[in-house]
Motif scaffolding. Structure first.
Motif, PDB file in Angstrom:
ATOM      1  N   GLY A  28      55.461  52.916  67.303  1.00 61.41           N
ATOM      2  CA  GLY A  28      56.010  52.685  66.664  1.00 61.41           C
ATOM      3  C   GLY A  28      57.295  51.850  67.431  1.00 61.41           C
ATOM      4  N   ARG A  29      57.829  51.889  68.656  1.00 61.63           N
ATOM      5  CA  ARG A  29      59.110  51.349  69.186  1.00 61.63           C
ATOM      6  C   ARG A  29      58.991  49.749  69.800  1.00 61.63           C
ATOM      7  N   VAL A  30      59.576  49.133  69.528  1.00 57.50           N
ATOM      8  CA  VAL A  30      60.243  48.188  69.352  1.00 57.50           C
ATOM      9  C   VAL A  30      60.630  47.746  70.757  1.00 57.50           C
ATOM     10  N   ARG A  31      60.038  46.606  72.035  1.00 61.57           N
ATOM     11  CA  ARG A  31      61.084  46.650  72.918  1.00 61.57           C
ATOM     12  C   ARG A  31      60.474  45.147  72.814  1.00 61.57           C
ATOM     13  N   PRO A  32      62.099  44.517  73.539  1.00 58.67           N
ATOM     14  CA  PRO A  32      62.458  42.968  73.930  1.00 58.67           C
ATOM     15  C   PRO A  32      61.723  42.307  75.640  1.00 58.67           C
ATOM     16  N   LEU A  33      60.569  41.446  75.325  1.00 58.65           N
ATOM     17  CA  LEU A  33      60.742  40.775  76.208  1.00 58.65           C
ATOM     18  C   LEU A  33      61.248  40.463  76.887  1.00 58.65           C
ATOM     19  N   LEU A  34      60.618  40.766  78.706  1.00 54.80           N
ATOM     20  CA  LEU A  34      61.877  40.275  79.334  1.00 54.80           C
ATOM     21  C   LEU A  34      61.371  38.765  80.015  1.00 54.80           C
ATOM     22  N   PHE A  35      62.316  38.035  80.127  1.00 59.77           N
ATOM     23  CA  PHE A  35      61.730  36.798  81.584  1.00 59.77           C
ATOM     24  C   PHE A  35      62.461  36.717  81.986  1.00 59.77           C
ATOM     25  N   ASP A  36      62.756  37.288  83.065  1.00 59.78           N
ATOM     26  CA  ASP A  36      63.568  36.570  84.981  1.00 59.78           C
ATOM     27  C   ASP A  36      64.607  38.093  84.305  1.00 59.78           C
ATOM     28  N   SER A  37      64.527  39.074  83.758  1.00 55.82           N
ATOM     29  CA  SER A  37      65.235  40.418  83.954  1.00 55.82           C
ATOM     30  C   SER A  37      65.933  39.769  82.401  1.00 55.82           C
ATOM     31  N   SER A  38      65.922  38.607  81.087  1.00 55.50           N
ATOM     32  CA  SER A  38      66.428  38.748  80.842  1.00 55.50           C
ATOM     33  C   SER A  38      65.841  38.349  79.131  1.00 55.50           C
ATOM     34  N   PRO A  39      66.317  39.333  77.839  1.00 61.43           N
ATOM     35  CA  PRO A  39      65.067  39.053  77.038  1.00 61.43           C
ATOM     36  C   PRO A  39      65.549  37.258  76.263  1.00 61.43           C
ATOM     37  N   LEU A  40      66.420  36.539  76.823  1.00 59.22           N
ATOM     38  CA  LEU A  40      65.942  35.422  76.284  1.00 59.22           C
ATOM     39  C   LEU A  40      65.603  34.176  77.108  1.00 59.22           C
ATOM     40  N   LEU A  41      64.654  33.239  76.887  1.00 56.56           N
ATOM     41  CA  LEU A  41      63.699  32.410  77.676  1.00 56.56           C
ATOM     42  C   LEU A  41      64.051  31.044  77.297  1.00 56.56           C
ATOM     43  N   SER A  42      64.913  30.614  77.550  1.00 55.87           N
ATOM     44  CA  SER A  42      64.667  28.934  77.649  1.00 55.87           C
ATOM     45  C   SER A  42      63.971  28.083  76.861  1.00 55.87           C
ATOM     46  N   SER A  43      64.021  27.802  75.961  1.00 52.81           N
ATOM     47  CA  SER A  43      63.330  26.530  75.480  1.00 52.81           C
ATOM     48  C   SER A  43      62.270  25.453  76.249  1.00 52.81           C
ATOM     49  N   ALA A  44      63.315  25.254  77.340  1.00 55.12           N
ATOM     50  CA  ALA A  44      63.622  24.117  77.955  1.00 55.12           C
ATOM     51  C   ALA A  44      61.810  24.119  78.649  1.00 55.12           C
ATOM     52  N   VAL A  45      61.391  22.878  78.567  1.00 55.90           N
ATOM     53  CA  VAL A  45      60.122  22.127  79.622  1.00 55.90           C
ATOM     54  C   VAL A  45      60.479  21.241  80.758  1.00 55.90           C
ATOM     55  N   PHE A  46      60.424  21.297  81.396  1.00 57.57           N
ATOM     56  CA  PHE A  46      60.506  20.241  82.210  1.00 57.57           C
ATOM     57  C   PHE A  46      58.762  19.809  83.106  1.00 57.57           C
ATOM     58  N   LEU A  47      58.472  18.191  83.561  1.00 55.50           N
ATOM     59  CA  LEU A  47      57.118  17.997  83.667  1.00 55.50           C
ATOM     60  C   LEU A  47      57.360  16.919  84.765  1.00 55.50           C
ATOM     61  N   GLY A  48      57.617  16.828  85.944  1.00 57.25           N
ATOM     62  CA  GLY A  48      57.899  16.548  87.423  1.00 57.25           C
ATOM     63  C   GLY A  48      57.181  15.592  87.462  1.00 57.25           C
ATOM     64  N   PRO A  49      57.650  14.742  88.677  1.00 59.69           N
ATOM     65  CA  PRO A  49      56.864  13.194  89.023  1.00 59.69           C
ATOM     66  C   PRO A  49      55.180  13.556  89.264  1.00 59.69           C
ATOM     67  N   ASP A  50      55.150  14.751  90.103  1.00 56.17           N
ATOM     68  CA  ASP A  50      53.355  15.337  90.355  1.00 56.17           C
ATOM     69  C   ASP A  50      53.182  16.284  89.711  1.00 56.17           C
ATOM     70  N   ALA A  51      53.794  15.861  87.769  1.00 62.12           N
ATOM     71  CA  ALA A  51      52.951  16.624  87.113  1.00 62.12           C
ATOM     72  C   ALA A  51      53.146  17.894  87.007  1.00 62.12           C
ATOM     73  N   THR A  52      54.280  18.673  87.980  1.00 63.62           N
ATOM     74  CA  THR A  52      54.457  20.412  88.105  1.00 63.62           C
ATOM     75  C   THR A  52      54.437  20.811  86.045  1.00 63.62           C
ATOM     76  N   VAL A  53      54.731  21.554  85.609  1.00 66.53           N
ATOM     77  CA  VAL A  53      55.345  21.720  84.281  1.00 66.53           C
ATOM     78  C   VAL A  53      56.238  22.963  84.619  1.00 66.53           C
ATOM     79  N   LEU A  54      57.284  23.036  84.112  1.00 71.64           N
ATOM     80  CA  LEU A  54      58.419  24.467  84.059  1.00 71.64           C
ATOM     81  C   LEU A  54      58.984  24.469  83.110  1.00 71.64           C
ATOM     82  N   THR A  55      59.005  25.660  82.047  1.00 73.54           N
ATOM     83  CA  THR A  55      59.573  26.219  81.143  1.00 73.54           C
ATOM     84  C   THR A  55      60.795  27.613  81.812  1.00 73.54           C
ATOM     85  N   GLY A  56      61.586  27.265  80.395  1.00 71.06           N
ATOM     86  CA  GLY A  56      62.282  28.582  80.986  1.00 71.06           C
ATOM     87  C   GLY A  56      64.219  27.760  81.698  1.00 71.06           C
TER      88      GLY A  56
END
Length: 763
Positions: free
Chosen positions: A24-52
């Motif tokens: 019954g306990r709620v915990r934040p999900l961590l992304f790189d030690s932070s509960p805030l995941l940047s909503s940004a999305v990046f698509l590289g010239p080589d089709a690499t996809v990155l988030t956060g």
């Protein structure tokens, strides 16, 4: 593996997710030690996809491949990233896929259910895109909860606030990209949205833009630099532009905790000073629109003031102190604000009662994904074990937010003083009380012992103060509450003071102990200790305006003249005075010409006649309050004074923190340094002299307290430790220290939500 549920708040700038475990306990999900995941999305010239954060870093060198705010593109169908057209469904699915993959990595199992939040005004088409993106990311089964409903669930079921059926909750959601206000009321076991409206062009990003525009106005001669910052033509220009906007955001956040900050303007090679008063003027036009829309929504919904059961601030940008101030002035209702308002909706979504599913129109077609989405949550678990179990690892007393940025301490000082005669009288009375009630002969201090940990606050504690007789201890916290403790029994006593618009950051008892002074930003209030009521009919009697302008942020406030006056010093160098008999303004002394002169710290001497002020131009200096002139030359040391100015009770010494994580003590008679405190591992936040001025206590961000023998310039005993660490293992900050009038006890206030009472050890 026990089942869990996942709540996701997909935001314009940041996405937040929370896990509800079988306990019954709620915990934040961590992304790189932070509960805030940047909503940004990046698509590289080589089709690499990155988030956060990875996407943001990659976008500095290749901005064409970055979409920083996919939520704002919800109606666009497709967007271009670099040389490639990408569907909006896939943009959002990429972010949600990162959430799904991280949740699976931590728990090792797919969620038993997923709750997605959304703005109250979203209808079939937008919900269909969100549904399609979540499905493509492997999330399901899905439930949808409007963001204000999730906030209301948090308000009632997490904070424990009461919301009767005939009352409404106003949810003021000020995020990075947009502002929304909603009126929510209870309905059965859940909540429904009565009315809602928004401003798509007002958010934290727009406040950042105002800060950048201000920096431009102060560096108008650097036309070439600004040309490169506005239209970058090289990788170095791109990095400079990114650094400027990141610095503007950091300056905005720092000004919610401190009276002034510096913003570096890359390429121009200069720093711009920005005070909180200047920032408030920049942000006011935007924030006034939010409070105005709030009032308009209530009027159109036919909600009268007496029908409002609460005003709840959510969204990261609601931390700006002026937001709460303007809202309070508009509605005449004190808002509820939290340290981490951006986490409310995600957790609240898991506390909201199930509702009828909304009608959703799925987007046409579907087709193949245009981006490689992260592995769905139903895929095979990682071969590497989860770094930590999501629930059982944290202690039962752990705060609900394990990590992430906080507001941090705001340096405020409050001293109870009353002239030399009053000090002698208080000393005699205190000695008599000690002889009658507690036979105790003081000797040399050798250290201190933790005798009690006082727990009642639900958030960090900002300030502590002993009553003149030493029997009562008051503590002010970020939970917008001042609590009172019996020093002998270590137990809470009497009613709490509640309903503050902004959390109090300084408190002080009057010399007779009958009244308590509180300071929250520039809001000064006086309370009757016995009744816990305001000392005046109008809480705004203590007006801080000087003419038509505010004098700057109040940094030092205290009782003077045996409690007949209240004196306050501001960051513009003004000294304000009020009569405690009726709360009327007595006098204003513009000690240092302002507002062009903005100070990083100020402090008043115990008799109210001398002002210590620190700024980047003149350094640390003393000023005669009545004559409005400097006293002597600048006070200098090997390590520059940084702030935290504190006078000794007799006014003969002045202590200041240094930029090198230390403390220096000046003899004001000679202007020389008589003691240098070292041994801190991080910034010092608070300093306190013992009643006789011979012992100095200092503490800060490393959660340790050092005691110093000032006359002999040496440390006394080992560092005092006892405040709990945060869930992420980092040290809790100590915001305030104060000695009891008899010098027997030391009290420390910390972000770990506790006050520790230390008894000084003596030979």
């Amino acid at each position: 593996m026990e089942p869990f549920r996942l709540g996701v708040d997909f935001g314009t700038s940041s996405t937040v997710a929370a896990l509800l475990g079988p306990d019954g306990r709620v915990r934040p999900l961590l992304f790189d030690s932070s509960p805030l995941l940047s909503s940004a999305v990046f698509l590289g010239p080589d089709a690499t996809v990155l988030t956060g954060a990875d996407a943001e870093r990659a976008g500095v060198a290749n901005p064409a491949g970055l979409e920083p705010n996919p939520k704002r593109r919800i109606d666009d169908g497709t967007v271009w990233l670099g040389e490639r057209e990408v569907g909006v469904v896939d943009l959002i699915a990429t972010v949600l896929g990162r959430v799904a993959a991280e949740a699976y990595r931590v728990t090792g199992a797919p969620p038993a259910g997923v709750v997605l939040t959304h703005p109250a005004g979203w209808r079939q088409a937008r919900l269909g895109i969100l549904h399609a993106a979540a499905t493509r990311a492997g999330l399901g089964p899905l439930e949808f909860v409007p963001e204000p409903v999730a906030a209301a669930a948090y308000f009632v079921r997490v904070l424990g606030q009461t919301l009767p059926p005939d009352r409404c909750l106003v949810v003021y959601d000020f995020g990075a990209g947009t502002f929304d206000v909603s009126v929510v009321r209870p309905a059965g076991t859940g909540f429904v949205v009565v009315a809602s409206a928004g401003l798509p062009d007002v958010g934290g990003l727009d406040v950042d833009a105002a800060v950048v525009a201000h920096a431009r106005s102060l560096t108008g001669g650097a036309t070439q630099a600004w040309s490169r910052l506005d239209w970058p033509q090289s990788p170095s220009d791109l990095q400079a532009r990114h650094a400027l906007w990141r610095g503007a955001k950091a300056a905005k956040e720092q000004l919610s905790r401190h009276p002034a900050t510096d913003l570096h303007v890359p390429l121009a090679g200069t720093d711009v000073r920005l005070t909180r008063e200047e920032f408030d003027k920049l942000a006011a036009p935007l924030l006034e629109r939010t409070s105005g829309l709030t009032l308009s929504v209530l009027r159109e919904a036919g909600v009268a003031p007496e029908q409002i059961g609460g005003v709840f601030l959510v969204g990261g940008s609601s931390r700006i102190p002026l937001a709460a101030t303007l809202l309070h002035r508009t509605l005449r209702i004190a808002p509820t604000a939290l340290d981490h308002p951006e986490l409310v909706v995600a957790e609240g979504s898991l506390r909201a009662a199930p509702a009828e599913p909304p009608t959703i129109t799925l987007p046409p077609g579907g087709g193949a994904p245009t981006l490689p989405i992260p592995a769905p949550a139903s895929g095979p678990p990682s071969t590497a074990p989860p770094s930590a179990p999501p629930y059982a690892a944290a202690p039962a007393s752990a705060p609900p937010y394990a990590a992430g940025p906080g507001r941090g301490p705001r340096r405020r000082k409050a001293l109870v003083i009353g002239g030399a005669a009053a000090l002698v009288a208080v000393a005699v009375i205190a000695a008599a009380v000690l002889l009658i009630l507690k036979p105790w002969v003081p000797g040399p201090i050798t250290g201190a012992t933790n005798v009690a940990v006082l727990k009642a606050h639900t958030d960090g504690v900002n300030a502590v103060a002993f009553s003149p007789d030493g029997k009562l201890l008051a503590s002010a916290g970020e939970d917008d509450t001042i609590r009172f403790w019996d020093v002998d029994s270590h137990q809470p006593t009497g009613h709490d003071l509640t309903g503050f618009t902004i959390a109090p950051t300084a408190i002080a008892f009057a010399p007779d102990g009958k009244r308590l002074l509180s300071l929250a930003s520039s809001d000064v209030q006086v309370w009757e200790v016995s009744s816990r009521r305001s000392a005046y009919d109008d809480l705004e009697t203590l007006d801080t305006k000087v003419g038509d302008a505010y004098p700057g942020t109040l940094e030092s406030i205290e009782f003077t003249d045996d409690g007949k006056r209240i004196a306050a010093a501001s960051t513009y160098g003004n000294v304000l005075n009020w009569n405690t008999g009726n709360g009327s303004r007595a006098a204003t002394y513009p000690t240092i010409a302002g507002p062009k002169k903005s100070l990083s710290d100020v402090a008043l001497s115990p008799d109210g006649t001398t002002l210590a002020a620190l700024d980047s131009t003149d350094g640390l200096r003393l000023y005669d309050v009545a004559k409005k002139t400097p006293v002597g030359g600048p006070l200098t040391a090997e390590d520059d004074p940084y702030g935290g100015l504190t006078f000794s009770p007799d006014g003969k010494f002045l202590a200041a923190t240094t930029s090198g994580a230390g403390v220096i003590v000046f003899d004001l008679g000679t202007g020389r340094v008589v003691a240098t405190l070292e041994g801190f591992t991080s910034m010092v936040r608070t300093i306190a002299f013992s009643p006789d001025g011979k012992i100095l206590a200092a503490a800060g961000d490393d959660s340790r307290i050092l005691l110093w023998d000032v006359p002999n310039d040496r440390q006394i005993g080992p560092a005092l430790t006892g405040h709990a660490k945060k869930v992420d293992g980092s040290a809790a900050s100590i915001h305030d220290l104060t000695f009891s009038p008899d010098g027997k006890y030391l009290a420390s206030a910390s972000t770990d939500k506790t006050v520790i009472l230390w008894e000084l050890d003596r030979n």
